[in-house]
Design a protein around this motif. Structure first.
Motif, PDB file in Angstrom:
ATOM      1  N   LEU A  43      -2.120   6.163  -7.010  1.00 57.65           N
ATOM      2  CA  LEU A  43      -3.496   6.657  -7.003  1.00 57.65           C
ATOM      3  C   LEU A  43      -3.617   8.075  -6.461  1.00 57.65           C
ATOM      4  N   GLY A  44      -2.523   8.613  -5.951  1.00 60.26           N
ATOM      5  CA  GLY A  44      -2.584   9.944  -5.345  1.00 60.26           C
ATOM      6  C   GLY A  44      -3.246   9.905  -3.980  1.00 60.26           C
ATOM      7  N   LEU A  45      -3.152   8.766  -3.295  1.00 56.83           N
ATOM      8  CA  LEU A  45      -3.764   8.594  -1.974  1.00 56.83           C
ATOM      9  C   LEU A  45      -2.701   8.236  -0.948  1.00 56.83           C
ATOM     10  N   HIS A  46      -2.953   8.621   0.280  1.00 59.64           N
ATOM     11  CA  HIS A  46      -2.091   8.214   1.382  1.00 59.64           C
ATOM     12  C   HIS A  46      -2.327   6.720   1.629  1.00 59.64           C
ATOM     13  N   PRO A  47      -1.293   5.964   1.977  1.00 59.84           N
ATOM     14  CA  PRO A  47      -1.480   4.539   2.240  1.00 59.84           C
ATOM     15  C   PRO A  47      -2.568   4.253   3.288  1.00 59.84           C
ATOM     16  N   GLN A  48      -2.702   5.116   4.286  1.00 58.57           N
ATOM     17  CA  GLN A  48      -3.744   4.897   5.298  1.00 58.57           C
ATOM     18  C   GLN A  48      -5.142   5.015   4.686  1.00 58.57           C
ATOM     19  N   THR A  49      -5.288   5.882   3.692  1.00 61.31           N
ATOM     20  CA  THR A  49      -6.572   6.003   2.997  1.00 61.31           C
ATOM     21  C   THR A  49      -6.904   4.687   2.308  1.00 61.31           C
ATOM     22  N   LEU A  50      -5.912   4.055   1.688  1.00 64.28           N
ATOM     23  CA  LEU A  50      -6.143   2.747   1.073  1.00 64.28           C
ATOM     24  C   LEU A  50      -6.545   1.715   2.117  1.00 64.28           C
ATOM     25  N   ARG A  51      -5.892   1.739   3.265  1.00 65.48           N
ATOM     26  CA  ARG A  51      -6.250   0.796   4.341  1.00 65.48           C
ATOM     27  C   ARG A  51      -7.681   1.028   4.802  1.00 65.48           C
ATOM     28  N   ASN A  52      -8.067   2.292   4.947  1.00 63.15           N
ATOM     29  CA  ASN A  52      -9.435   2.608   5.362  1.00 63.15           C
ATOM     30  C   ASN A  52     -10.437   2.130   4.327  1.00 63.15           C
ATOM     31  N   LYS A  53     -10.160   2.389   3.056  1.00 65.30           N
ATOM     32  CA  LYS A  53     -11.059   1.946   1.988  1.00 65.30           C
ATOM     33  C   LYS A  53     -11.182   0.420   1.993  1.00 65.30           C
TER      34      LYS A  53
ATOM     35  N   ASP B  96       0.823  -1.215   0.000  1.00 62.87           N
ATOM     36  CA  ASP B  96       0.000   0.000   0.000  1.00 62.87           C
ATOM     37  C   ASP B  96       0.858   1.266   0.000  1.00 62.87           C
ATOM     38  N   THR B  97       2.078   1.168   0.521  1.00 62.58           N
ATOM     39  CA  THR B  97       2.968   2.336   0.509  1.00 62.58           C
ATOM     40  C   THR B  97       3.425   2.673  -0.910  1.00 62.58           C
ATOM     41  N   GLU B  98       3.414   1.681  -1.802  1.00 62.92           N
ATOM     42  CA  GLU B  98       3.745   1.914  -3.205  1.00 62.92           C
ATOM     43  C   GLU B  98       2.495   2.198  -4.026  1.00 62.92           C
ATOM     44  N   ALA B  99       1.379   1.612  -3.628  1.00 61.26           N
ATOM     45  CA  ALA B  99       0.117   1.784  -4.356  1.00 61.26           C
ATOM     46  C   ALA B  99      -0.449   3.188  -4.153  1.00 61.26           C
ATOM     47  N   GLY B 100      -0.309   3.714  -2.971  1.00 58.31           N
ATOM     48  CA  GLY B 100      -0.855   5.032  -2.655  1.00 58.31           C
ATOM     49  C   GLY B 100      -0.428   6.119  -3.624  1.00 58.31           C
ATOM     50  N   PRO B 101       0.865   6.284  -3.866  1.00 56.69           N
ATOM     51  CA  PRO B 101       1.301   7.324  -4.788  1.00 56.69           C
ATOM     52  C   PRO B 101       0.776   7.133  -6.220  1.00 56.69           C
TER      53      PRO B 101
END
Length: 64
Positions: free
Chosen positions: A18-28, A11-16
């Motif tokens: 998508l333009g999202l913070h990794p924590q946002t991905l975890r929340n989603k 998620d630390t690589e996926a976030g950038p």
């Protein structure tokens, strides 16, 4: 999948991508939202092609 993305990205690589913070991905993810992912044991991985498809599906075309 025989390419170098076969193991996916964290998620630390996926976030950038998508333009999202990794924590946002975890929340989603916890809400059942966001891009598709794989869960192997405790590890969560995203396939880059899935991330690009998720991003591109949300493209908004403005009227000019």
């Amino acid at each position: 999948m025989d390419n170098d993305t076969s193991h996916g990205v964290k998620d630390t690589e996926a976030g950038p991508i998508l333009g999202l913070h990794p924590q946002t991905l975890r929340n989603k993810r916890s809400r059942g939202e966001g891009p598709p992912y794989y869960k192997i044991g405790r590890a969560v991985r995203y396939i880059k092609e899935d991330l690009y498809a998720y991003r591109d599906a949300r493209k908004v075309q403005t009227k000019n």
